[in-house]
Structure formats: C-alpha cells, structure tokens
Design a protein around this motif. Structure first.
Motif, mmCIF file in Angstrom:
data_model
loop_
_atom_site.group_PDB
_atom_site.id
_atom_site.type_symbol
_atom_site.label_atom_id
_atom_site.label_comp_id
_atom_site.label_asym_id
_atom_site.label_seq_id
_atom_site.Cartn_x
_atom_site.Cartn_y
_atom_site.Cartn_z
ATOM 1 N N PHE A 182 40.539 38.093 40.006
ATOM 2 C CA PHE A 182 40.091 39.408 39.795
ATOM 3 C C PHE A 182 40.741 40.475 39.640
ATOM 4 C CE2 PHE A 182 37.605 36.584 43.045
ATOM 5 C CZ PHE A 182 36.540 36.166 41.819
ATOM 6 N N VAL A 192 34.839 44.920 41.659
ATOM 7 C CA VAL A 192 34.787 43.382 41.954
ATOM 8 C C VAL A 192 34.356 42.793 43.279
ATOM 9 C CG1 VAL A 192 36.274 42.881 39.744
ATOM 10 C CG2 VAL A 192 37.082 43.107 42.077
ATOM 11 N N GLN A 193 33.874 43.926 44.016
ATOM 12 C CA GLN A 193 33.210 43.468 45.165
ATOM 13 C C GLN A 193 31.695 43.561 45.301
ATOM 14 O OE1 GLN A 193 35.070 43.724 49.195
ATOM 15 N NE2 GLN A 193 36.706 44.913 48.140
ATOM 16 N N ASP A 242 35.441 49.143 44.977
ATOM 17 C CA ASP A 242 36.017 48.214 44.374
ATOM 18 C C ASP A 242 35.015 47.212 43.499
ATOM 19 O OD1 ASP A 242 37.625 46.026 43.473
ATOM 20 O OD2 ASP A 242 37.686 45.131 45.401
ATOM 21 N N GLN A 257 30.177 42.009 54.076
ATOM 22 C CA GLN A 257 30.793 42.831 53.344
ATOM 23 C C GLN A 257 31.587 43.862 54.274
ATOM 24 O OE1 GLN A 257 31.635 43.642 50.091
ATOM 25 N NE2 GLN A 257 31.732 45.615 49.494
ATOM 26 N N ASP A 308 27.383 35.321 40.282
ATOM 27 C CA ASP A 308 27.878 36.683 40.631
ATOM 28 C C ASP A 308 29.253 36.565 41.034
ATOM 29 O OD1 ASP A 308 28.711 39.359 41.028
ATOM 30 O OD2 ASP A 308 26.681 39.863 41.686
ATOM 31 N N GLU A 318 32.446 51.839 38.058
ATOM 32 C CA GLU A 318 32.490 50.638 37.300
ATOM 33 C C GLU A 318 32.672 51.380 35.696
ATOM 34 O OE1 GLU A 318 30.818 46.179 36.100
ATOM 35 O OE2 GLU A 318 29.895 47.441 37.878
ATOM 36 N N ARG A 343 31.154 38.707 42.115
ATOM 37 C CA ARG A 343 31.566 39.691 43.256
ATOM 38 C C ARG A 343 31.257 39.281 44.423
ATOM 39 N NH1 ARG A 343 28.668 44.136 39.495
ATOM 40 N NH2 ARG A 343 27.167 42.385 39.381
ATOM 41 N N ASN A 366 34.006 36.756 45.454
ATOM 42 C CA ASN A 366 35.177 37.344 46.100
ATOM 43 C C ASN A 366 35.121 37.913 47.541
ATOM 44 O OD1 ASN A 366 37.488 38.702 45.778
ATOM 45 N ND2 ASN A 366 36.823 40.641 44.879
ATOM 46 N N GLN A 386 29.284 50.375 45.129
ATOM 47 C CA GLN A 386 28.263 49.702 45.737
ATOM 48 C C GLN A 386 26.856 50.783 45.705
ATOM 49 O OE1 GLN A 386 27.942 47.397 49.300
ATOM 50 N NE2 GLN A 386 30.010 47.852 49.609
#
Length: 822
Positions: free
Chosen positions: A565, A513-514, A511, A679, A704, A535, A706, A709, A489
């Motif tokens: 994911f 994919v968040q 993560d 989140q 998006d 990433e 993410r 997810n 993030q």
C-alpha cells in the motif's frame, strides 16, 4: 440549480433541500432501497461519477448534489436496530402557519420526549400502520424546525412532489393534499394524527449547505480543480524561532519535519498522509506549536538585510533622555496598555489555561492566529484534545504551555470534559452570578458567554458536522487555519463545512488507504461518493507529504502493508524489533505474521441477515486464543488482544460463543470488534477472521483493501490471519498476502480436527529453539489433564465442551444473494 436571488444564498439553498426531501414518498423510498441497487445503472437517476477535477462550479454541484440526495434516501430507509422499539406518538396540530410555500404546523410535545432536536425527520400519518401492510392515504414528512417546552414546530412541503430535483416542476399528490387539509382543518378531530421519528438530518443538512456554498468558500478554484496556481511559497512562507525549530528537529523525524515545513510554506492546502503508527497526532502537535508561534519569513529577511544608518554615538545620560522623549511610557504607562482585554485575556497571550494548568505568561507571539481542529468523529477529535491537554504545545522559547482551548459539540469524552463548551459556560456563568454587579444581566446571557469563550480560545476543537452549527454562524470571526484529522474518512461535502467559517490555510491529515468515509447508499458509493477530498486531491496529483517512520509494528508485520500500500516507503523506528519482540514468538505459529489456511472452512449467512459468518473459523479462533492466553496470561486483557472481523454477524457470533465457552462477557478480557470499530486502536496481538470461504471464490466487500490494511496493522507484535487461501486468492491484494506468508514460511495449512494443530507434538515442532523445556512440557501435561477447553479466563476446566467439533458446521447457504454489510 437556480436559487432565489432575493434570499441569502444559505437560506435559498436550504429551501431547495427542504422542497426536494420533504415531498418524498416514504414507502417509495423503502421499495427502492429493497431493490438490487447494484443493477441500477444510475443514468436514469441523473448520477455522475465523482471525478478528480471539475471545470466549474456547476459541474461540481451537479455531480455531488444528486449523490447527496441518494444518501439522504438511504438514511431514511436504513433499518433500525432490532432492539429499538418503534413508538408512535399521538399529536394534535395547535396552529399552522404558511411561509414561503412551506407549512409550519405547531404540534404538542410530550414531557417524555427529551431527545427530540432540530432537524429530526418525522413521518406524519393520519393512522398508524405497519410496513408491508395496507398503506395509509394521508402521510408526509415533517422536519423539526424548533423545539420548545411543550410544543414542536415542524416544517412541511405539501405543494406536490418535485420531479427530477427541479423545484419548479411540481406534480400534484393526493396524499400531500390530504395532509394539508388535515393540518389546516378548523375541526379539532381532523387535526389529530400520529408521528414516527425516522432519523436526524442535521449532519447531511450542514453538508448540503456547505456544498451549495462552494462559490463563496476560500480557495474555491483550488477545490474544484485540485491544483494550486501561481503560488509563490517563498514570498508567503512563515518561519519559527530557532529554539522551537531545534525542538522540532530533535523530537520529530525527518518526514514529520517535512510536513511542518510544508505547513510553514503557507500553501493554501497541505496534505499529510499518516500510515498506521507513524506519529500522526504527534505531527499535529508540532504543527500547532509552529502555527501559533510563526512569523512571516519576510519579517526575518527584512530584519537581516536592513542597512541601518547610525547617528553619532551618545553618552549614556544622553541616550536615557532620548529614550524618555521617544518613549514616554517607559516612565509612565503605554497608552496601548490602557486598553485592557475583557477578563484580562483576549487569547493573544496564553494566561490561565482553561482553569486547568498555568500557562506561560511571557510567550511573545507577534501574530494572533486562531486554529480550528476538526475530525469526522468524536473519538478521533477527543484523542487530539487529550494530547494537547496532557502535553501542551511549545512556544517560541521552547517552553511547554497549555493554550486556551475549547471543545465544542456533543458526546465529549469524560477525559476532556473540563474544556468542553458546556463545562466552561457553566463555570463562567456561576462566577458571573456570584458577581452580578460587575457583569450585569446582558453579560450573563448564555449566548454572550459562549461567544466570549469562543473569542478567547486560541484553538477550537469540533467535529466536522458541528463546525456548521449555529454557534459558529453567530460568530463573526473566522479562523486562520483549519486542521482536519482523519480527513480521508469524510465525504467531500463534510470536509467543506468548516471552510465556510473562513480560513487562510487548510491541513488535511489522513490516510486514503485506511478506512473510507461511511456511506450508507450503495448507489452513491458506486458512483464514488465516499471519495474524500484528500483522496481526490491525491489522485489529481496534488503534492502529499507522507510520514514514513512507523513506531508501532514489528518489522515482519510492517513488511506487507509497506510493500502493498505504501510503495515500500515505510521505515521502522529505532529499536522497534526489541520493543515488539515477545516471548510467544518462540513458536512459529504465534510469530509476528502468520496466515492460517482453513481450506475446509465454510461461510454461511444467518437467516434474515445481510452479513456473513464462518463457524469453522470461530472454532479455530477460540482454540488459537485459548492456547495463547493459557500459555501467556499477560494477554488476558482487552487492551492487549483483539479478535477482528470485517463482518458484524461474525463479531456477534464470536461474542456469543465466547460467553458460552468461558462464562464471562468478552469485553472484560478480549476486544472482539469489527475492522471499522478498531480503526485507530493498537493491540499487542490481533487475530483476524476473514470469514469468506466458498467454491464461488467471491469475497464481497472483504475485497476493500483498505479494510485489510486497517485489520492487519492493529497489532504491535503479532497479527494472526485466519482464512481460506483458495477463496482469498481470487482478489489481488489477498493473493499477495497469502503469497507473502508462504514466502516467509509463516503460512500454515490447517485441517480438521483443529485441536490436532495445537497438540503438544505439533507445537513442539514449531518451536524455533528446538525441543520444549521441562516447564513447557509440564504446562502442556497440566492443560491436557484439565480437558480440551481449559478456561483461561477463570482458570477452571469447562467439561461441558468436549467435542472437537463442538460448534458444528451449521447450515450453509452457498448461493445466498444480497449485499455484504460493512
């Protein structure tokens, strides 16, 4: 890109930052921000896509620096909240100095201006003005250099406008010349002007410093290439005691243990991916225990392989005499023990525990390791601090203790305030004042106290941004290990900030994919600026250890994100079905995973808003919520149930209609929030409102994956998704979600009036165990007698809302343009 070789690199890089930013034209920035940024190619701006790997430092900096400056522009142009009052302050230049090409005017400070801090950006103008009206002719930016009781020192660059970010290419500007004449005038009246606070540049200034210092950072080559070279993990590896190893094996699952072993390998960078509910924080606690009490593996191996030559067997009396001669301190004192650490503790052995809890005093760490734990946000950081305070860490003998820790920074949560730097400094200062003779005036100095606390701490907690504060730069000691939580993030320059303090190993925990990093500039986002270091490393093929056992969600919720994911790699923890099974699951429409297809729903955009709403979904969501909490009152809590939407306008409308419908603020009984706001949270039930529904089948930033997810993995027992299937099918991931619901027979097509879907007859048909019981029918009859909008919050009937379509369809703007908000 050149820097002044006569200056320290950090100071020279900041000079470059100031020269580029402080000459900008505020109104040109606003005009640029109002244009359609999606149509800007970026070539004319000198922007390049963020890549997985870079050939050298120049390639790296030339990619990130222009994107960072685009983000600075976006922060300057960002609209203020509607409720925020724009206040002009009248000021006078008391004196003005000029140093290294910068003007440093000293201006007055009002007593009411307590919130002004270093790196606040001001707009200075000879006259007040309104955006959209006639533009002034004398205005420029000024950055707060320092604040004092009754005065402020600003930094300004008035030599001219820098073109193409080349600080040696300056174009003359009449407005800057006018400002220069104003602040240096000998006439008191000419030195009067107005100022307007625009934003704070503290965080992005620290990010820029870290970016420009890439050449001096540890693991520079690894960061640039995203590949480790010639690293022998067996030679570098560390080990932990058998007692601690047994504890970790007994209390952590296999993938968590793998993550800790990856850390003990002493790889320079260790990446740990933590999908929702997989015990990421628990893994970090295990890492801390291991890091603090590990010793080099070569020590273990050498001890085991030494061929010890033994002398002749001596009698006990002879042995005692031999020991006394070899170790005189056995009968006296060890000369090393005579050198006492300040205040009885140098952080080597745990002792007092931040004046909160007693620590284990016989922990025998051979190697003193200092750890810096960071996170992008205060909330994420305080979660770890609280867990360390409550659970402690384990020593090499598998005993729990509380190491000396300090939480540095602003906005500390009240639950961890006891270990905040401000609180510890206050306590220490008060005790020193009570014993002035012992400590003296120098020892009671606040900076000295802060340094002493930092020196004693075994673990230091700080946000990424604050790890670049002057407190750390004054400290001469670095850290052995840096752990960055929620690393996915953070933009990459933010991740570099704590590395400037020096370290031997870095853990990136997150993560990809968040939710990604928050980037305001659509141009910078388009070119990949929100790509995290985590990433980028993962894309480049750097090894990642993924936590695979989830302990949060019902398997029916876990099923879709695991396949979509995480390549079907998520596993369910033991007894997860029993732990997440609920009484409302007897109805298929309240099951663990449901999709409600509102095929007649319509999206719209409120006037003057860049966000979207869907009034039809609001109506259905409240009927769904009403039915759930009426039948299952235990859900009447914001800790248990959340209503989530990706769009701020939809969240605002939901809160507004909730109060109109039930007569209370929603916060008391249900958590209505954006995906971003949820989140890291978990609820028993989550209702997800997708909003987008149009004939164009465009879903904007809802695409998006993410956010999808995060939204669907907040729930432990039931996630109820409300949306338009025909619109959502235009996106690959959303189409897969709709198909997954259809295959599992948990997709429901809903038509107006929506009240018919929740009729007794329809609900009975969806009850998995056949006909409803007598008590169920009695409850249904009672609710029907109370009217369609029985208030589940107060228990009263609300007869003011009796129309099935009470909310109406609203004004629909099918062709509205603009950018989706996030």
């Amino acid at each position: 890109m050149a820097v002044d070789k006569d200056k320290p690199q950090e100071e020279a890089s900041l000079d470059r930052f100031y020269k580029i930013v402080l000459n900008w034209d505020y109104f040109s920035i606003l005009k640029e921000a109002n244009e359609n940024n999606d149509e800007i190619g970026g070539g004319d701006l000198g922007l390049k896509e963020v890549k997985n790997t870079y050939k050298d430092i120049d390639d790296y900096i030339s990619t990130f620096e222009p994107l960072l400056f685009e983000e600075v522009k976006a922060q300057i142009a960002q609209k203020k909240d509607d409720e925020e009052v724009v206040e002009w302050e009248r000021r006078v230049v008391l004196e003005c100095n000029e140093i290294d090409g910068f003007h440093l005017p000293v201006v007055n400070r009002a007593h009411s201006e307590e919130s002004i801090v270093q790196n606040d950006l001001f707009l200075l103008s000879k006259d007040k003005f309104q955006v959209g009206k006639k533009l002034p002719t004398t205005y420029a930016f000024g950055l707060v250099e320092s604040c004092h009781k009754d005065r402020i020192i600003l930094r300004m660059y008035l030599a001219g406008e820098v073109t193409h970010m080349k600080t040696n290419n300056i174009v003359s500007s009449s407005r800057l010349l006018n400002v220069r004449s104003m602040i240096t005038s000998i006439n008191d009246m000419d030195r009067l002007f107005y100022s307007l606070k625009i934003c704070s540049l503290s965080t992005i200034t620290r990010e820029y410093k870290a970016l420009r210092s890439i050449g001096t950072l540890p693991f520079r080559d690894l960061i640039i290439t995203a590949a480790q070279k010639n690293f022998d993990s067996e030679v570098q590896a560390w080990k932990i005691s058998r007692h601690l190893e047994e504890y970790i094996e007994d209390n952590l699952n296999e993938s968590q243990c793998e993550a800790i072993q990856a850390g003990l390998s002493r790889n320079p960078f260790v990446l740990i991916q933590g999908p929702p509910g997989t015990g990421k924080t628990q893994t970090i606690l295990g890492l801390l225990s291991s890091i603090l009490h590990a010793t080099p593996a070569r020590v273990h191996s050498r001890v085991g392989s030494l061929n010890i030559k033994c002398g002749p067997d001596l009698s006990f009396k002879e042995k005692v005499n031999y020991w006394r001669r070899a170790s005189p301190w056995l009968s006296g004192s060890n000369p090393r023990d005579d050198i006492r650490p300040v205040d009885g503790n140098d952080g080597f052995f745990p002792t007092s525990g931040n004046e909160l809890k007693p620590e284990a005093v016989n922990s025998s760490r051979k190697y003193r390791v200092r750890v810096l734990v960071c996170a992008p946000s205060n909330s994420a950081l305080d979660e770890i601090v609280l867990r360390v305070l409550n659970n402690g860490v384990r020593d090499e003998n598998n005993r729990s203790y509380n190491p000396k820790i300090v939480r540095i920074g602003l906005d500390t949560h009240h639950s961890v305030r006891a270990v905040s730097m401000d609180n510890l400094v206050k306590q220490k200062h008060e005790s020193m004042e009570a014993d002035k003779e012992r400590y003296g005036a120098a020892g009671r100095d606040m900076d000295s106290i802060r340094a002493a606390i930092l020196e004693q701490a075994v673990i230091v907690f700080s946000t990424l941004s604050f790890s670049g504060s002057i407190l750390f730069s004054k400290w001469n000691r670095g850290f052995d290990v840096v752990i960055i939580d929620e690393a996915a993030q953070a933009v990459e320059p933010a991740t570099l900030i704590p590395l400037a303090n020096g370290c031997k190993q870095v853990f990136l925990v997150g993560d990809p994919v968040q939710l990604p990093a928050t980037v305001i500039s659509p141009i910078a986002a388009k070119f990949g600026y929100r790509t995290s270091l985590f990433e980028r490393f993962q894309r480049a093929g750097y090894p990642v250890t993924m936590l695979k056992v989830q302990y949060r969600m019902h398997p029916e919720i876990r099923s879709f994100p695991s396949g979509e994911f995480y390549k079907e790699s998520l596993e369910d923890g033991p007894n997860i079905i029993e732990q997440t099974k609920r009484s409302w699951h007897e109805y298929r429409c309240f099951g663990p995973f449901c999709f409600f297809n509102l095929h007649e729903g319509k999206e719209s955009r409120p006037l003057g808003s860049g966000s979207w709403v869907n009034i039809d979904e609001v109506e259905f969501v409240f009927l769904l919520y009403h039915k759930l909490v009426s039948r299952y009152p235990e859900l009447k809590s914001s800790n248990q149930l959340a209503i989530i939407s990706p769009y701020r306008a939809q969240v605002s409308l939901l809160k507004e209609r909730f109060k109109e419908t039930f007569g209370v603020e929603s916060e008391k009984v249900v958590d209505i929030n954006t995906v971003d706001g949820c989140q890291g949270r978990e609820k028993d039930v989550a209702i997800f409102s997708c909003v987008r529904a149009s004939k164009k089948n465009s879903i904007g930033f809802l695409a998006d994956f993410r956010r999808m997810n995060v939204g669907i993995t907040r729930a432990k027992s039931s996630v109820l998704v409300v949306g338009s299937a025909s619109t959502l099918r235009s996106d690959e991931h959303w189409n897969n979600l709709v198909e997954s619901a259809e295959k599992r027979d948990c997709s429901f097509k809903v038509s107006k009036p929506y009240t018919s879907f929740f009729s007794d007859e329809n609900l009975t048909s969806m009850k998995s165990e056949g006909e409803s019981s007598t008590s169920d029918r009695a409850l249904d009859d009672e609710l029907d007698n109370m009217g369609p909008m029985y208030n589940p919050v107060s228990g009263d009937a609300d007869h003011a809302q009796e129309d099935d379509n009470e909310y109406g369809d609203g004004d629909v703007d099918m062709d509205g343009g603009g950018i989706d908000d996030d």
